[in-house]
Design an enzyme around this catalytic site. Structure first.
Site, PDB file in Angstrom:
ATOM      1  N   ALA A  35      -4.896   5.609  -0.064  1.00 57.42           N
ATOM      2  CA  ALA A  35      -4.864   4.366  -0.838  1.00 57.42           C
ATOM      3  C   ALA A  35      -5.901   4.406  -1.953  1.00 57.42           C
ATOM      4  O   ALA A  35      -6.974   4.985  -1.795  1.00 57.42           O
ATOM      5  CB  ALA A  35      -5.151   3.178   0.077  1.00 57.42           C
ATOM      6  N   ASP A  36      -5.570   3.780  -3.079  1.00 54.46           N
ATOM      7  CA  ASP A  36      -6.575   3.598  -4.124  1.00 54.46           C
ATOM      8  C   ASP A  36      -7.069   2.149  -4.054  1.00 54.46           C
ATOM      9  O   ASP A  36      -6.641   1.382  -3.185  1.00 54.46           O
ATOM     10  CB  ASP A  36      -6.025   3.962  -5.506  1.00 54.46           C
ATOM     11  CG  ASP A  36      -4.846   3.098  -5.939  1.00 54.46           C
ATOM     12  OD1 ASP A  36      -4.687   1.963  -5.436  1.00 54.46           O
ATOM     13  OD2 ASP A  36      -4.080   3.549  -6.809  1.00 54.46           O
ATOM     14  N   SER A  37      -7.968   1.786  -4.944  1.00 50.33           N
ATOM     15  CA  SER A  37      -8.568   0.451  -4.898  1.00 50.33           C
ATOM     16  C   SER A  37      -7.522  -0.655  -5.010  1.00 50.33           C
ATOM     17  O   SER A  37      -7.605  -1.669  -4.314  1.00 50.33           O
ATOM     18  CB  SER A  37      -9.606   0.299  -6.009  1.00 50.33           C
ATOM     19  OG  SER A  37     -10.645   1.226  -5.817  1.00 50.33           O
TER      20      SER A  37
END
Length: 77
Positions: A35-37
């Site tokens: 996951a990214d931010s």
């Protein structure tokens, strides 16, 4: 806890497109699940909707793993 974990797992699988087998309590959203931010923000919003709760920005920053999310939800209910 099992029901909460199942619901959290479904959201993670749907949002991140990961295999359900990879969603373990110790799995980190960023390192283990890719996951990214923005993904994390969207996950938090979906958890809020699913469990009809508000998660403060301060608390959201502390939720780094699947287990963190499950424990937070359990403690708020």
């Amino acid at each position: 806890m099992a029901d909460t974990l199942e619901r959290v797992t479904k959201i993670i699988v749907d949002r991140l497109g990961v295999d359900e087998a990879d969603v373990k309590l110790e799995a980190s959203f960023k390192e283990d699940l890719g996951a990214d931010s923005l993904d994390v923000v969207e996950l938090v919003m979906e958890l809020e909707d699913e469990f009809d709760m508000e998660i403060s920005d301060e608390d959201a920053e502390k939720i780094a793993t699947v287990g963190d999310a499950v424990n937070y939800i359990q403690n708020q209910q």
